[in-house]
Design a protein around this motif. Structure first.
Motif, PDB file in Angstrom:
ATOM      1  N   LEU A  46     -12.800  10.411   4.273  1.00  0.00           N
ATOM      2  CA  LEU A  46     -11.689   9.560   3.153  1.00  0.00           C
ATOM      3  C   LEU A  46     -12.552   8.365   3.580  1.00  0.00           C
ATOM      4  N   LYS A  47     -12.172   6.946   3.106  1.00  0.00           N
ATOM      5  CA  LYS A  47     -11.843   5.710   3.229  1.00  0.00           C
ATOM      6  C   LYS A  47     -10.482   5.706   2.938  1.00  0.00           C
ATOM      7  N   CYS A  48      -9.551   5.043   3.937  1.00  0.00           N
ATOM      8  CA  CYS A  48      -8.612   5.024   4.169  1.00  0.00           C
ATOM      9  C   CYS A  48      -8.312   3.278   4.028  1.00  0.00           C
ATOM     10  N   ILE A  49      -7.101   2.930   3.569  1.00  0.00           N
ATOM     11  CA  ILE A  49      -5.757   2.527   3.290  1.00  0.00           C
ATOM     12  C   ILE A  49      -4.559   2.398   4.315  1.00  0.00           C
ATOM     13  N   HIS A  50      -4.008   2.124   5.326  1.00  0.00           N
ATOM     14  CA  HIS A  50      -3.219   2.542   5.958  1.00  0.00           C
ATOM     15  C   HIS A  50      -1.894   1.676   5.951  1.00  0.00           C
ATOM     16  N   VAL A  51      -0.625   2.003   5.070  1.00  0.00           N
ATOM     17  CA  VAL A  51       0.128   0.953   5.111  1.00  0.00           C
ATOM     18  C   VAL A  51       1.752   1.141   5.657  1.00  0.00           C
ATOM     19  N   ALA A  52       2.258   0.193   6.803  1.00  0.00           N
ATOM     20  CA  ALA A  52       3.027   0.599   7.163  1.00  0.00           C
ATOM     21  C   ALA A  52       4.322  -0.075   6.793  1.00  0.00           C
ATOM     22  N   GLY A  53       5.264  -0.350   7.406  1.00  0.00           N
ATOM     23  CA  GLY A  53       6.399  -1.456   7.116  1.00  0.00           C
ATOM     24  C   GLY A  53       7.778  -0.804   6.847  1.00  0.00           C
ATOM     25  N   THR A  54       9.149  -2.071   6.951  1.00  0.00           N
ATOM     26  CA  THR A  54      10.432  -1.363   6.704  1.00  0.00           C
ATOM     27  C   THR A  54      10.595  -1.159   5.506  1.00  0.00           C
ATOM     28  N   ASN A  55      10.039  -1.985   4.790  1.00  0.00           N
ATOM     29  CA  ASN A  55      10.640  -2.227   3.624  1.00  0.00           C
ATOM     30  C   ASN A  55       9.753  -2.431   2.642  1.00  0.00           C
ATOM     31  N   GLY A  56       9.281  -1.962   1.623  1.00  0.00           N
ATOM     32  CA  GLY A  56       7.804  -2.816   0.558  1.00  0.00           C
ATOM     33  C   GLY A  56       6.694  -1.732   0.666  1.00  0.00           C
ATOM     34  N   LYS A  57       6.685  -0.696   2.034  1.00  0.00           N
ATOM     35  CA  LYS A  57       4.737  -0.256   2.087  1.00  0.00           C
ATOM     36  C   LYS A  57       4.968   0.406   0.685  1.00  0.00           C
ATOM     37  N   GLY A  58       5.997   1.718   0.037  1.00  0.00           N
ATOM     38  CA  GLY A  58       5.672   1.385  -0.924  1.00  0.00           C
ATOM     39  C   GLY A  58       5.317   1.148  -1.973  1.00  0.00           C
ATOM     40  N   SER A  59       5.801   0.500  -2.712  1.00  0.00           N
ATOM     41  CA  SER A  59       5.811  -0.916  -4.007  1.00  0.00           C
ATOM     42  C   SER A  59       4.586  -1.687  -3.553  1.00  0.00           C
ATOM     43  N   THR A  60       3.515  -2.143  -2.195  1.00  0.00           N
ATOM     44  CA  THR A  60       2.614  -1.912  -1.616  1.00  0.00           C
ATOM     45  C   THR A  60       1.532  -1.043  -2.207  1.00  0.00           C
ATOM     46  N   SER A  61       1.650   0.085  -1.727  1.00  0.00           N
ATOM     47  CA  SER A  61       0.628   0.925  -1.230  1.00  0.00           C
ATOM     48  C   SER A  61       0.795   1.301  -3.249  1.00  0.00           C
ATOM     49  N   HIS A  62       1.573   1.203  -3.354  1.00  0.00           N
ATOM     50  CA  HIS A  62       1.354   1.426  -5.183  1.00  0.00           C
ATOM     51  C   HIS A  62       0.830   0.439  -6.010  1.00  0.00           C
ATOM     52  N   MET A  63       0.646  -1.110  -5.525  1.00  0.00           N
ATOM     53  CA  MET A  63       0.127  -2.429  -6.456  1.00  0.00           C
ATOM     54  C   MET A  63      -0.965  -1.679  -6.070  1.00  0.00           C
ATOM     55  N   LEU A  64      -1.636  -1.570  -4.772  1.00  0.00           N
ATOM     56  CA  LEU A  64      -2.827  -1.153  -4.395  1.00  0.00           C
ATOM     57  C   LEU A  64      -3.670  -0.407  -5.325  1.00  0.00           C
ATOM     58  N   ALA A  65      -2.950   0.160  -5.268  1.00  0.00           N
ATOM     59  CA  ALA A  65      -3.591   1.845  -5.763  1.00  0.00           C
ATOM     60  C   ALA A  65      -4.025   1.467  -7.456  1.00  0.00           C
ATOM     61  N   SER A  66      -3.335   0.518  -8.062  1.00  0.00           N
ATOM     62  CA  SER A  66      -3.396   0.429  -9.125  1.00  0.00           C
ATOM     63  C   SER A  66      -4.691  -0.752  -9.340  1.00  0.00           C
ATOM     64  N   ILE A  67      -3.932  -1.861  -8.685  1.00  0.00           N
ATOM     65  CA  ILE A  67      -5.290  -2.972  -8.749  1.00  0.00           C
ATOM     66  C   ILE A  67      -6.471  -2.462  -9.156  1.00  0.00           C
ATOM     67  N   LEU A  68      -6.933  -0.892  -7.500  1.00  0.00           N
ATOM     68  CA  LEU A  68      -8.408  -0.111  -7.461  1.00  0.00           C
ATOM     69  C   LEU A  68      -8.448   0.890  -9.156  1.00  0.00           C
ATOM     70  N   GLN A  69      -7.520   1.460  -8.873  1.00  0.00           N
ATOM     71  CA  GLN A  69      -7.596   2.070 -10.477  1.00  0.00           C
ATOM     72  C   GLN A  69      -8.384   1.018 -11.476  1.00  0.00           C
ATOM     73  N   GLU A  70      -7.950   0.298 -11.950  1.00  0.00           N
ATOM     74  CA  GLU A  70      -8.048  -1.517 -12.876  1.00  0.00           C
ATOM     75  C   GLU A  70     -10.014  -1.220 -12.275  1.00  0.00           C
ATOM     76  N   ALA A  71     -10.087  -1.463 -11.666  1.00  0.00           N
ATOM     77  CA  ALA A  71     -11.242  -1.077 -10.905  1.00  0.00           C
ATOM     78  C   ALA A  71     -12.926  -0.148 -11.156  1.00  0.00           C
ATOM     79  N   GLY A  72     -11.847   0.760 -11.360  1.00  0.00           N
ATOM     80  CA  GLY A  72     -13.220   1.977 -11.753  1.00  0.00           C
ATOM     81  C   GLY A  72     -12.548   2.930 -10.958  1.00  0.00           C
TER      82      GLY A  72
END
Length: 406
Positions: A46-72
């Motif tokens: 797997l080629k991974c992007i690792h996301v940590a943090g106290t708040n916002g890591k879920g939203s950040t992960s989902h926004m990253l996924a959405s952008i990459l999905q839009e790119a195909g």
């Protein structure tokens, strides 16, 4: 076992932080390493992007996924906790893992899980990695469960590491100062792997810079580097900094030649995050009259932004359905809550939920007036019955509170 029996076995038989708290927390990664070796090291594919943090890591992960999905790209997304169904934790291009895959994975590995005392979270990480490898995703976005250094996800060597922010949450595990918490989160920083920091304080910035220097890892501060952002269907005020973190992460991956993301992908990805990924519970509007919002913010940093956003709303009376888990610092949280609201207190339907009589009594000491109810749905129903069309209803305090409503 069918799907319901399988997930019930996972929830009840093995330690799980969501329900058991401290007894589910392990002090090293040995179990995870043994598990992933047993599975044939699927994370190596797997080629991974690792996301940590106290708040916002879920939203950040989902926004990253959405952008990459839009790119195909074909994107695996692993997050926690879930709200309604366990399968929310493991998705590919917004589609949840199948019940059959979950059942098959548990069935064939159950003897190993039992003999090696594999925790709920460890087996979930193993399941996600095996599923993403089997489905040959282009990239996998992996959200840390808690902390970073000792989190079961921290066996990966990602393309980039992302740390959204630092707050005092889970202090009995991670430490009771910002520096100590930052050091745990900084445990995901790997040698020579770029790290993107969302928000920071003077104390945490020093920790991040020191760890990056030790690892010879390039470090970027999104709040300093990103000025302009794009609109998103995630409407919480706290998403501003998450969007900056996401756009900086995309820019770093583009510069490294790993991604080919266009501005139009960023614009459409942020605008369609909920549509593309199915993310729920982030400043989510349940109805218009009275306007009803639920949000999973559950600590001082998150709730302070949420209640400041509520102040910007136009309404006659504010109704707040509120519950927390038993490890929250009420002395830090309750002063944030507005005194000119009507409260409907209850205990989340979870072993870690704080008994409502304790919450009610403590809230009264802070000048918060309301009534105790024996369930979150009953508290919400009472708020609906009491509210006029011009009022505002807020539901929150815990992810588990929101999970019972949406």
């Amino acid at each position: 076992m069918n799907y319901q029996e399988t997930t019930q076995w996972m929830f009840n038989q093995l330690p799980m932080y969501q329900t058991q708290g401290a007894t589910a927390y392990k002090e090293d990664l040995q179990n995870t390493l043994e598990l992933i070796a047993h599975l044939g090291n699927p994370h190596h594919a797997l080629k991974c992007i690792h996301v940590a943090g106290t708040n916002g890591k879920g939203s950040t992960s989902h926004m990253l996924a959405s952008i990459l999905q839009e790119a195909g790209y074909k994107i695996g997304l692993y997050t926690s906790p879930h709200l309604r169904d366990y399968r929310e934790r493991i998705k590919i291009n917004g589609q949840e893992i199948s019940e059959d895959f979950v059942c098959s994975f548990i069935s064939k590995n159950k003897p190993f899980f039992k003999s090696h005392d594999i925790s709920f979270f460890e087996m979930s990480v193993g399941l996600a990695f095996e599923y993403f490898a089997a489905e040959k995703v282009d990239f996998a976005i992996i959200e840390v469960g808690m902390g970073g250094r000792l989190d079961a996800t921290n066996i990966i060597t990602p393309l980039v590491s992302v740390i959204t922010n630092i707050g005092l949450d889970h202090t009995h595990f991670l430490g009771n100062t910002l520096e100590l918490v930052a050091a745990e989160k900084a445990g995901i920083i790997k040698p020579t792997i770029p790290v993107i920091i969302g928000e920071y304080t003077p104390e945490t910035k020093t920790v991040f810079i020191q760890k990056a220097l030790e690892c010879n890892a390039p470090i970027y501060f999104a709040s300093e580097d990103v000025v302009d952002v794009y609109p998103s269907d995630l409407l919480g005020d706290y998403q501003l900094q998450n969007k900056k973190t996401v756009l900086k992460t995309i820019a770093v991956l583009n510069d490294l030649g790993i991604l080919k993301i266009k501005e139009e992908n960023c614009i459409s990805g942020l605008a369609n995050t909920v549509k593309n990924t199915g993310l729920l519970g982030r400043w989510q509007q349940l109805q218009a009259n009275p306007k009803t919002i639920c949000d999973t913010a559950h600590n001082k940093e998150g709730l302070s932004i949420v209640f400041n956003q509520i102040k910007k709303e136009n309404f006659n009376t504010l109704h707040i359905v509120f519950g927390v888990v038993n490890d929250k610092n009420l002395e830090a949280i309750l002063p944030l809550l507005p005194k000119n609201a009507i409260y409907y207190f209850s205990k989340p339907d979870n072993q870690r939920g704080l008994p409502v009589d304790i919450l009610h009594q403590k809230a009264t000491e802070f000048g918060l007036n309301g009534t105790a109810f024996n369930s979150i749905p009953k508290a919400y129903k009472a708020a609906e019955l009491a509210a006029n069309l011009e009022d505002f209803i807020y539901i929150g305090g815990s992810t588990f509170v929101v999970a019972e409503i949406i």
